[in-house]
Design an enzyme around this catalytic site. Structure first.
Site, PDB file in Angstrom:
ATOM      1  N   THR A 214     -24.728  12.051  -0.557  1.00  0.00           N
ATOM      2  CA  THR A 214     -23.591  11.926  -1.487  1.00  0.00           C
ATOM      3  C   THR A 214     -23.982  11.185  -2.765  1.00  0.00           C
ATOM      4  OG1 THR A 214     -22.776   9.848  -0.516  1.00  0.00           O
ATOM      5  CG2 THR A 214     -21.949  11.915   0.445  1.00  0.00           C
ATOM      6  N   VAL A 260     -18.902  11.552  -5.112  1.00  0.00           N
ATOM      7  CA  VAL A 260     -17.631  12.000  -4.520  1.00  0.00           C
ATOM      8  C   VAL A 260     -17.899  12.299  -3.044  1.00  0.00           C
ATOM      9  CG1 VAL A 260     -15.570  13.322  -5.129  1.00  0.00           C
ATOM     10  CG2 VAL A 260     -17.460  13.220  -6.734  1.00  0.00           C
ATOM     11  N   HIS A 261     -18.088  11.214  -2.306  1.00  0.00           N
ATOM     12  CA  HIS A 261     -18.617  11.308  -0.941  1.00  0.00           C
ATOM     13  C   HIS A 261     -17.914  12.385  -0.100  1.00  0.00           C
ATOM     14  CE1 HIS A 261     -20.569   7.478  -1.883  1.00  0.00           C
ATOM     15  NE2 HIS A 261     -19.397   7.012  -2.244  1.00  0.00           N
ATOM     16  N   ASP A 262     -16.604  12.279   0.026  1.00  0.00           N
ATOM     17  CA  ASP A 262     -15.882  13.172   0.956  1.00  0.00           C
ATOM     18  C   ASP A 262     -15.862  14.610   0.453  1.00  0.00           C
ATOM     19  OD1 ASP A 262     -13.453  10.572   1.649  1.00  0.00           O
ATOM     20  OD2 ASP A 262     -15.390  10.999   2.588  1.00  0.00           O
ATOM     21  N   LEU A 264     -18.268  16.140  -0.994  1.00  0.00           N
ATOM     22  CA  LEU A 264     -19.525  16.790  -0.614  1.00  0.00           C
ATOM     23  C   LEU A 264     -19.479  17.235   0.845  1.00  0.00           C
ATOM     24  CD1 LEU A 264     -22.345  17.667  -1.576  1.00  0.00           C
ATOM     25  CD2 LEU A 264     -23.224  15.495  -0.652  1.00  0.00           C
TER      26      LEU A 264
END
Ligand code: RIB
Ligand code: CA
Length: 334
Positions: A214, A260-262, A264
């Site tokens: 991420t 934008v961790h989530d 990805l």
């Protein structure tokens, strides 16, 4: 503790298609990047979102659930899409407080969405997920974007779900890079290491999207600008959400850029080639004084001369296509 059951083979790593949408449940703690992930998933014809469940993490369960309802309204989700409350914190312990500035005012980066009148399911998140998995045995993908408390409870209360679920795709951990919650731990796993450990030992096929990936899929002005200029309210909202997290991170040449961790993790379901994957066995440290919550990956698991006796039940993303996520967000939401 060894794996509970004989591990299942990893499912094929195939892209989702609109012709044969992948049934998914999104377990989330919106949260700025969760909100982007929800909007992306609900705009994707390749996904058949069967339910959204909430878990405390970035904020309290009440605020998280209210935020999820607001985002579902913005996404234009159908009125009868199940929205169910999950765990209010790790089993038996208080919720780990998140620094308020990480997700900003209202835990949505200050995004001003009208309150929702959307009904919250009477049933618990665990029961809603168990039911959704039983409806599509072997097909449902559970996408976990927050602490894994609810996922662990599902596996404990509905052991049959371990066989019904095709895969759990989870955003969490720092496999070979530094953590964001402590030197070796990432927030979601550190929130509830015991739950995360249970999930890694369950034998359910896992697709782990850690900070290693991420933090290489940063999105910058080339993504935010077209979204902010979008005629679509969803696109403009995503642009504002990205602006909030852009202020917290700058890429190498100093430009504002956002991990934008989530989003990805959802993108990896749509197009697995956005990430570079290694296979192996995974566990989460639960007793380390300094490392409780750390993701531990054994890429030799299941091979001759393996360093552990862990089953080879996971794929872990160790890199990501930096521009791919941004292009997907613009393509789908601008
Ligand atoms: O470490 C990143 C994770 O923590 C993301 O899921 C983000 O929403 C926060 O919950
Ligand atoms: Ca999250």
């Amino acid at each position: 503790m060894d794996d509970v059951d004989e591990p299942r083979p990893l499912p094929p790593l195939t892209a989702a298609t609109a012709e044969d949408p992948v049934p998914v449940v999104l377990d989330c703690d919106p949260g700025v990047d969760d909100a982007v992930a929800l909007l992306l998933a609900l705009a994707a014809p390749e996904l058949d979102v069967r339910a959204v469940t909430t878990v405390a993490g970035n904020a309290s369960l009440d605020l998280i659930t209210a935020n999820a309802a607001r985002v579902l309204d913005l996404a234009g989700a159908r009125g009868d899409l199940p929205l169910a409350r999950g765990a209010a914190g790790p089993l038996g312990r208080a919720r780990r407080e998140r620094d308020a500035d990480v997700h900003g005012p209202g835990a949505l980066g200050g995004l001003d969405l009208p309150p929702s009148r959307r009904a919250v399911a009477e049933a618990s998140a665990v029961d809603v997920v168990a039911r959704a998995a039983a409806e599509r045995p072997g097909e449902l993908v559970l996408v976990a974007l927050g602490p894994l408390t609810t996922v662990a409870a599902l596996l404990a209360l509905h052991p049959e779900s371990a066989d019904h679920l095709r895969e759990v795709v989870l955003m969490g951990g720092a496999a070979f890079c530094e953590g964001n919650s402590s030197p070796t731990t990432e927030f979601n796993l550190r929130c509830d290491p015991d739950a995360a450990r249970r999930v890694t030992e369950s034998g359910v096929p896992l697709r782990v999207v850690p900070l290693d990936a991420t933090q290489r899929a940063l999105v910058g002005p080339e993504t935010t600008a077209p979204l902010l200029a979008s005629r679509d309210a969803r696109g403009r909202a995503v642009g504002q959400l990205l602006q909030h997290i852009s202020t917290q991170r700058r890429d190498d040449d100093g430009l504002a850029a956002a991990a934008v961790h989530d989003a990805l993790a959802v993108a990896a379901v749509l197009d697995p080639t956005l990430c570079t994957w290694v296979e192996g066995g995974v566990r989460v440290e639960t007793s380390g004084e300094l490392t409780r919550g750390e993701l531990v990956v054994d890429t030799t698991a299941g091979t001759d001369g393996a360093r552990t006796d862990w089953a080879r039940t996971a794929r872990v993303a160790v890199d990501a296509d930096a521009g791919g996520l941004g292009r997907l967000l613009v393509d789908r939401l601008a």
